[in-house]
Design an enzyme around this catalytic site. Structure first.
Site, PDB file in Angstrom:
ATOM      1  NE  ARG A  25      47.421  36.284  36.146  1.00 14.04           N
ATOM      2  CZ  ARG A  25      46.780  35.142  35.890  1.00 14.04           C
ATOM      3  NH1 ARG A  25      47.285  34.265  35.036  1.00 14.04           N
ATOM      4  NH2 ARG A  25      45.631  34.866  36.481  1.00 14.04           N
ATOM      5  CB  ILE A  51      45.668  34.684  40.851  1.00 10.73           C
ATOM      6  CG1 ILE A  51      46.230  36.004  40.322  1.00 10.73           C
ATOM      7  CG2 ILE A  51      45.748  33.619  39.758  1.00 10.73           C
ATOM      8  CD1 ILE A  51      47.727  35.879  39.891  1.00 10.73           C
ATOM      9  CB  SER A  52      41.441  38.335  39.440  1.00 11.46           C
ATOM     10  OG  SER A  52      40.999  38.594  40.743  1.00 11.46           O
ATOM     11  CB  ALA A  53      40.633  35.876  34.672  1.00  8.99           C
ATOM     12  N   PRO A  54      43.384  37.628  34.156  1.00  5.81           N
ATOM     13  CG  PRO A  54      45.392  37.074  33.094  1.00  5.81           C
ATOM     14  CD  PRO A  54      44.178  36.455  33.730  1.00  5.81           C
TER      15      PRO A  54
END
Ligand code: SAH
Length: 208
Positions: A25, A51-54
Protein backbone atom coordinates in the site's frame (compact mmCIF):
# COMPACT_ATOMS: atom_id res chain seq x y z
CA UNK A 1 -2.54 -4.54 9.22
CA UNK A 2 -3.91 -7.75 7.74
CA UNK A 3 -4.02 -9.58 11.07
CA UNK A 4 -5.83 -6.62 12.67
CA UNK A 5 -8.37 -6.58 9.82
CA UNK A 6 -8.81 -10.30 10.37
CA UNK A 7 -9.28 -9.94 14.13
CA UNK A 8 -11.90 -7.23 13.56
CA UNK A 9 -13.78 -9.52 11.18
CA UNK A 10 -13.34 -7.39 8.04
CA UNK A 11 -11.18 -10.04 6.37
CA UNK A 12 -12.89 -13.43 6.45
CA UNK A 13 -11.18 -15.42 3.70
CA UNK A 14 -7.61 -16.54 3.18
CA UNK A 15 -7.74 -15.26 -0.42
CA UNK A 16 -8.48 -11.67 0.63
CA UNK A 17 -5.86 -11.91 3.40
CA UNK A 18 -3.25 -13.11 0.90
CA UNK A 19 -4.14 -10.40 -1.64
CA UNK A 20 -3.91 -7.60 0.93
CA UNK A 21 -0.69 -9.06 2.27
CA UNK A 22 1.10 -8.89 -1.09
CA UNK A 23 -0.03 -5.48 -2.37
CA UNK A 24 2.40 -2.83 -1.02
CA UNK A 25 0.00 0.00 0.00
CA UNK A 26 2.89 2.41 0.65
CA UNK A 27 3.76 2.43 -3.06
CA UNK A 28 0.32 3.94 -3.77
CA UNK A 29 0.77 6.92 -1.45
CA UNK A 30 2.51 10.27 -1.80
CA UNK A 31 5.85 10.22 0.10
CA UNK A 32 4.54 12.32 3.03
CA UNK A 33 1.72 9.80 3.70
CA UNK A 34 3.82 6.64 3.46
CA UNK A 35 4.60 6.31 7.15
CA UNK A 36 0.87 5.74 7.74
CA UNK A 37 0.44 3.28 4.87
CA UNK A 38 -0.45 0.35 7.13
CA UNK A 39 -2.77 2.23 9.46
CA UNK A 40 -6.46 1.45 8.88
CA UNK A 41 -7.44 4.90 7.69
CA UNK A 42 -8.29 6.74 4.48
CA UNK A 43 -5.42 9.06 3.46
CA UNK A 44 -5.11 12.08 1.18
CA UNK A 45 -3.75 11.35 -2.29
CA UNK A 46 -4.05 14.86 -3.75
CA UNK A 47 -6.73 16.71 -5.78
CA UNK A 48 -9.02 16.59 -2.69
CA UNK A 49 -9.36 12.79 -2.99
CA UNK A 50 -8.55 9.90 -0.65
CA UNK A 51 -7.35 6.31 -0.86
CA UNK A 52 -10.03 4.14 0.79
CA UNK A 53 -9.35 2.77 4.28
CA UNK A 54 -8.02 -0.82 4.22
CA UNK A 55 -11.10 -2.12 6.09
CA UNK A 56 -13.34 -0.76 3.31
CA UNK A 57 -11.18 -2.43 0.64
CA UNK A 58 -11.47 -5.67 2.65
CA UNK A 59 -15.25 -5.39 3.12
CA UNK A 60 -15.74 -4.74 -0.61
CA UNK A 61 -13.37 -7.53 -1.69
CA UNK A 62 -15.14 -10.05 0.56
CA UNK A 63 -18.62 -8.98 -0.54
CA UNK A 64 -17.75 -9.03 -4.25
CA UNK A 65 -16.46 -12.63 -3.98
CA UNK A 66 -13.76 -12.04 -6.60
CA UNK A 67 -12.28 -15.08 -8.31
CA UNK A 68 -9.77 -16.10 -11.00
CA UNK A 69 -10.57 -15.12 -14.57
CA UNK A 70 -13.11 -12.42 -13.75
CA UNK A 71 -13.35 -9.17 -15.65
CA UNK A 72 -13.71 -6.26 -13.22
CA UNK A 73 -14.64 -2.62 -13.71
CA UNK A 74 -13.68 -0.13 -11.00
CA UNK A 75 -15.09 3.40 -11.01
CA UNK A 76 -12.85 5.84 -9.11
CA UNK A 77 -9.30 4.61 -9.61
CA UNK A 78 -7.70 7.16 -7.25
CA UNK A 79 -4.28 5.84 -6.27
CA UNK A 80 -4.76 2.46 -7.98
CA UNK A 81 -4.42 0.55 -4.67
CA UNK A 82 -7.90 -0.96 -4.56
CA UNK A 83 -7.58 -2.01 -8.22
CA UNK A 84 -4.30 -3.80 -7.41
CA UNK A 85 -5.94 -5.75 -4.57
CA UNK A 86 -8.76 -6.79 -6.91
CA UNK A 87 -6.20 -7.73 -9.60
CA UNK A 88 -4.58 -10.15 -7.14
CA UNK A 89 -7.96 -11.75 -6.54
CA UNK A 90 -8.84 -12.31 -10.21
CA UNK A 91 -5.50 -13.74 -11.30
CA UNK A 92 -4.81 -15.82 -13.24
CA UNK A 93 -6.77 -14.86 -16.30
CA UNK A 94 -8.68 -11.88 -14.91
CA UNK A 95 -8.43 -8.21 -15.73
CA UNK A 96 -9.28 -4.97 -13.92
CA UNK A 97 -10.28 -1.80 -15.78
CA UNK A 98 -10.34 1.28 -13.58
CA UNK A 99 -11.75 4.66 -14.58
CA UNK A 100 -10.61 7.92 -12.98
CA UNK A 101 -12.06 11.34 -13.84
CA UNK A 102 -9.18 13.53 -12.58
CA UNK A 103 -6.33 13.32 -15.12
CA UNK A 104 -3.37 13.83 -12.69
CA UNK A 105 -4.77 11.03 -10.48
CA UNK A 106 -5.19 8.69 -13.47
CA UNK A 107 -1.56 9.40 -14.34
CA UNK A 108 -0.48 8.76 -10.74
CA UNK A 109 -2.47 5.49 -10.59
CA UNK A 110 -0.74 4.29 -13.78
CA UNK A 111 2.67 5.09 -12.33
CA UNK A 112 1.89 3.47 -8.96
CA UNK A 113 0.53 0.33 -10.63
CA UNK A 114 3.61 0.10 -12.81
CA UNK A 115 5.97 0.45 -9.85
CA UNK A 116 4.04 -2.18 -7.90
CA UNK A 117 4.09 -4.57 -10.89
CA UNK A 118 0.40 -4.46 -11.88
CA UNK A 119 0.49 -2.72 -15.25
CA UNK A 120 -0.44 -5.85 -17.21
CA UNK A 121 -3.32 -6.72 -14.85
CA UNK A 122 -4.90 -3.28 -14.45
CA UNK A 123 -5.72 -0.77 -17.17
CA UNK A 124 -6.34 2.83 -16.08
CA UNK A 125 -8.78 4.81 -18.21
CA UNK A 126 -9.35 8.54 -17.84
CA UNK A 127 -12.99 9.61 -18.03
CA UNK A 128 -16.47 9.65 -16.51
CA UNK A 129 -16.98 6.23 -14.96
CA UNK A 130 -20.71 6.80 -14.43
CA UNK A 131 -21.01 5.93 -18.15
CA UNK A 132 -19.16 2.65 -17.55
CA UNK A 133 -16.76 1.34 -20.16
CA UNK A 134 -18.84 -0.25 -22.94
CA UNK A 135 -15.83 -1.44 -24.97
CA UNK A 136 -14.92 -4.15 -22.46
CA UNK A 137 -18.43 -4.92 -21.12
CA UNK A 138 -19.96 -7.06 -19.73
CA UNK A 139 -18.21 -7.15 -16.34
CA UNK A 140 -18.43 -9.99 -13.82
CA UNK A 141 -17.86 -7.50 -11.03
CA UNK A 142 -18.18 -3.71 -10.77
CA UNK A 143 -16.74 -1.81 -7.81
CA UNK A 144 -17.61 1.87 -7.38
CA UNK A 145 -15.32 3.81 -5.03
CA UNK A 146 -17.30 7.08 -4.84
CA UNK A 147 -20.86 7.79 -3.68
CA UNK A 148 -23.60 8.07 -6.34
CA UNK A 149 -27.07 9.65 -5.96
CA UNK A 150 -28.52 6.39 -7.38
CA UNK A 151 -27.13 3.24 -8.97
CA UNK A 152 -25.90 4.54 -12.37
CA UNK A 153 -28.00 2.94 -15.10
CA UNK A 154 -25.12 2.36 -17.60
CA UNK A 155 -23.29 0.34 -14.92
CA UNK A 156 -26.35 -1.91 -14.42
CA UNK A 157 -26.51 -2.49 -18.15
CA UNK A 158 -22.80 -3.40 -18.33
CA UNK A 159 -23.05 -5.97 -15.52
CA UNK A 160 -22.79 -9.58 -16.77
CA UNK A 161 -25.47 -12.14 -16.02
CA UNK A 162 -24.82 -13.55 -12.53
CA UNK A 163 -22.64 -10.47 -11.97
CA UNK A 164 -22.32 -8.35 -8.83
CA UNK A 165 -21.78 -4.64 -8.33
CA UNK A 166 -20.99 -2.66 -5.18
CA UNK A 167 -21.85 1.01 -5.12
CA UNK A 168 -22.13 3.53 -2.28
CA UNK A 169 -25.43 5.39 -2.69
CA UNK A 170 -26.31 8.68 -0.99
CA UNK A 171 -25.36 12.32 -0.46
CA UNK A 172 -22.64 13.85 1.68
CA UNK A 173 -24.37 13.08 5.01
CA UNK A 174 -25.59 9.56 4.63
CA UNK A 175 -24.52 6.79 2.30
CA UNK A 176 -25.25 3.06 2.13
CA UNK A 177 -23.07 0.47 0.49
CA UNK A 178 -25.42 -1.21 -1.97
CA UNK A 179 -24.90 -4.58 -3.64
CA UNK A 180 -26.61 -5.08 -7.00
CA UNK A 181 -26.90 -8.69 -8.20
CA UNK A 182 -27.98 -9.48 -11.74
CA UNK A 183 -29.53 -12.83 -12.57
CA UNK A 184 -31.42 -13.72 -15.76
CA UNK A 185 -32.00 -10.07 -16.60
CA UNK A 186 -33.38 -9.23 -13.13
CA UNK A 187 -31.67 -7.08 -10.52
CA UNK A 188 -31.69 -7.80 -6.80
CA UNK A 189 -30.50 -5.14 -4.38
CA UNK A 190 -29.10 -5.61 -0.90
CA UNK A 191 -28.06 -2.88 1.56
CA UNK A 192 -24.78 -3.71 3.30
CA UNK A 193 -24.93 -0.70 5.65
CA UNK A 194 -23.56 2.81 6.16
CA UNK A 195 -20.30 4.03 4.65
CA UNK A 196 -18.47 7.25 3.73
CA UNK A 197 -17.00 7.96 0.29
CA UNK A 198 -16.13 11.05 -1.74
CA UNK A 199 -18.87 11.98 -4.24
CA UNK A 200 -19.17 10.30 -7.64
CA UNK A 201 -19.28 13.20 -10.08
CA UNK A 202 -20.55 12.79 -13.61
CA UNK A 203 -23.40 12.34 -16.07
CA UNK A 204 -25.09 9.63 -13.93
CA UNK A 205 -23.61 10.88 -10.67
CA UNK A 206 -23.66 14.08 -8.66
CA UNK A 207 -23.35 17.33 -10.60
CA UNK A 208 -19.93 19.04 -10.29
N1 SAH B 1 -10.13 3.24 -5.23
C1 SAH B 1 -9.33 4.37 -4.89
C2 SAH B 1 -10.10 5.34 -4.02
C3 SAH B 1 -10.44 6.50 -4.81
S1 SAH B 1 -11.42 7.77 -4.08
C4 SAH B 1 -8.01 3.99 -4.26
O1 SAH B 1 -7.79 2.81 -3.97
O2 SAH B 1 -7.17 4.87 -4.08
C5 SAH B 1 -12.61 7.96 -5.35
C6 SAH B 1 -12.12 8.44 -6.67
O3 SAH B 1 -13.26 8.50 -7.52
C7 SAH B 1 -11.48 9.82 -6.69
O4 SAH B 1 -10.18 9.72 -7.18
C8 SAH B 1 -12.39 10.62 -7.66
O5 SAH B 1 -11.67 11.52 -8.49
C9 SAH B 1 -13.01 9.51 -8.48
N2 SAH B 1 -14.26 9.81 -9.18
C10 SAH B 1 -15.31 10.57 -8.77
N3 SAH B 1 -16.27 10.58 -9.73
C11 SAH B 1 -15.81 9.81 -10.76
C12 SAH B 1 -16.34 9.43 -12.04
N4 SAH B 1 -17.54 9.84 -12.48
N5 SAH B 1 -15.60 8.62 -12.83
C13 SAH B 1 -14.37 8.20 -12.43
N6 SAH B 1 -13.82 8.53 -11.24
C14 SAH B 1 -14.54 9.33 -10.42
Amino acid sequence: MVSRLRDSGYIRSQRVADAMMVVPRHLFLPPEARENAYVDSPLHIGEGQTISAPHMVAIMAEALDLGPGQRVLEVGGGSGYHAAVMAELVRPGGMVYTIERIPPLAEMARKNLMEAGYSSLVEVIEGDGTMGLPEHAPYDRISVAAAAPDVPEPLKQQLADEGRMLVPVGGSWHQDLVMVMRSKGRFRIENLGGCIFVPLIGEHGHKP
